[in-house]
Design an enzyme around this catalytic site. Structure first.
Site, PDB file in Angstrom:
ATOM      1  N   THR A 190       0.847  -1.196   0.000  1.00 38.27           N
ATOM      2  CA  THR A 190       0.000   0.000   0.000  1.00 38.27           C
ATOM      3  C   THR A 190       0.878   1.239   0.000  1.00 38.27           C
ATOM      4  OG1 THR A 190      -1.762  -1.075   1.214  1.00 38.27           O
ATOM      5  CG2 THR A 190      -1.617   1.317   1.455  1.00 38.27           C
ATOM      6  N   THR A 241       0.743   1.109   6.532  1.00 43.28           N
ATOM      7  CA  THR A 241       0.620  -0.023   5.613  1.00 43.28           C
ATOM      8  C   THR A 241       0.635  -1.292   6.466  1.00 43.28           C
ATOM      9  OG1 THR A 241       1.614  -1.163   3.710  1.00 43.28           O
ATOM     10  CG2 THR A 241       3.132  -0.115   5.232  1.00 43.28           C
TER      11      THR A 241
HETATM   12  N1  ASP Z   1      -3.422  -1.713   4.792  1.00 40.59           N
HETATM   13  C1  ASP Z   1      -3.980  -2.394   3.659  1.00 40.59           C
HETATM   14  C2  ASP Z   1      -5.279  -3.026   4.038  1.00 40.59           C
HETATM   15  O1  ASP Z   1      -5.389  -3.551   5.124  1.00 40.59           O
HETATM   16  C3  ASP Z   1      -3.134  -3.440   3.051  1.00 40.59           C
HETATM   17  C4  ASP Z   1      -1.666  -3.342   3.168  1.00 40.59           C
HETATM   18  O2  ASP Z   1      -1.107  -2.293   3.405  1.00 40.59           O
HETATM   19  O3  ASP Z   1      -1.040  -4.373   3.002  1.00 40.59           O
HETATM   20  O4  ASP Z   1      -6.160  -3.050   3.212  1.00 40.59           O
END
Ligand code: ASP
Length: 331
Positions: A190, A241
């Site tokens: 992300t 993230t």
């Molecule tokens: N934070 C994001 C989510 O939970 C995914 C990620 O950053 O890996 O959708």
């Protein structure tokens, strides 16, 4: 390219860690006005999660030519939304377990205006739709079909977000249908970005395709104001993230900004944010979260659960990929 290999090939610097004593020297400040006045602010400046050099370079280009933090954020993160090789953001993102790519994004400006789209399909640039929600509607969150419909009304085109590569991987995953949250692989790329422009205005944005093979309709932290992103122009901003459910449970980005308001440096605030999450997840080692933060002074910091998380920083001082310290020293 696998994240581990990608990280190995990247020009990592430990500047974030080495800078800690300098950043930590602010810790005696207990008032935000002290944060704002204790030294000449570093601006413009942009930081973003992971080693997204092209995205931070684009944002820097906007800032360096006098553009606003908000424009820098939108144009910067769009680089990743448009990169079909990034399988966790925008076009090319991994689908949910039904094979649909659903995108989440939010944006926030210096006046606490914000806009967000959740689980939106068929639109290539959710960050721009989020900005339109902020600027053209009285609302903050638009979800699913409503967000998509609004995007068409604003002139966005219908596109196929599922690339052949992501489709084939999803078909392969379906054979076992095991839901995992592997640490530090592409599943957590992300992009969250924070910028300060030459006028001292702070803005932030966050955009993702979310957890790979999630249940249809699942939304994580990334488009949730306060969880995946928060900006307060008097204090600074933070973004996240990683496994969104855990970020939501502590309202992570808001928490970090409030900790900075109370006098913590961005580094100290990110560390405390991760520690709060770990306090609710004692001995759990199966998930990653990375936070980054910036204060009004242009000081930055980052912290994560497992080693391997980095963030990009671009200012007059240069363009660096900063390796951050982690709660667990070994994965
Ligand atoms: N934070 C994001 C989510 O939970 C995914 C990620 O950053 O890996 O959708």
């Amino acid at each position: 390219m696998k994240r581990r290999k990608f990280l190995k090939k990247s020009s990592l610097s430990t500047a974030g860690i080495m800078a800690t004593p300098i950043i930590a020297s602010c810790k005696d400040n207990t008032k935000t006005d002290k944060i704002a006045t204790m030294q000449e602010a570093i601006k413009p400046i942009v930081i973003c999660t992971w080693n997204f050099a092209n995205a931070s370079a684009k944002a820097w280009q906007v800032l360096d030519s006098g553009g606003s933090a908000l424009d820098a954020i939108e144009q910067g993160v769009m680089v990743e939304e448009n990169d079909v090789d990034n399988q966790t953001v925008g076009t090319g993102g991994r689908p949910d377990r039904d094979g649909n790519v659903t995108l989440d994004a939010c944006i926030m400006d210096k006046d606490a205006n914000c806009g967000s789209v959740l689980a939106m399909q068929n639109i290539a640039n959710p960050i721009s739709v989020a900005r339109k929600v902020m600027e053209k509607t009285p609302h903050i969150f638009l979800a699913g079909k409503g967000a998509e419909q609004f995007a068409y009304e604003q002139g966005f085109k219908k596109v196929n977000l599922l690339t052949e590569k992501s489709k084939q991987e999803w078909l392969e995953w379906k054979k076992k249908s095991q839901y995992e949250t592997p640490i530090n692989i592409e599943n957590h790329d992300t992009i969250g970005m924070l910028a300060i422009d030459k006028n001292g205005a702070i803005a932030g944005g966050c955009t993702t395709s979310g957890m790979a093979y999630k249940l249809a309709g699942r939304v994580g932290d990334s488009p949730i104001i306060g969880a995946g992103l928060f900006v307060d122009n008097e204090v600074g901003g933070a973004t996240a993230t990683g496994v969104g459910e855990e970020v939501v449970r502590t309202v992570g980005s808001f928490l970090i900004v409030e900790l900075m308001r109370q006098g913590k440096s961005p580094q100290e605030a990110c560390e405390e944010g991760v520690k709060r999450i770990m306090a609710k997840n004692k001995d759990r080692k199966d998930f990653q979260i990375g936070f980054i933060a910036i204060n009004k002074n242009g000081e930055t910091g980052g912290y994560c659960i497992h080693p391997g998380f980095t963030y990009r920083e671009y200012s007059q001082k240069g363009h660096e990929n900063k390796l951050v310290e982690s709660f667990y020293k070994k994965s």
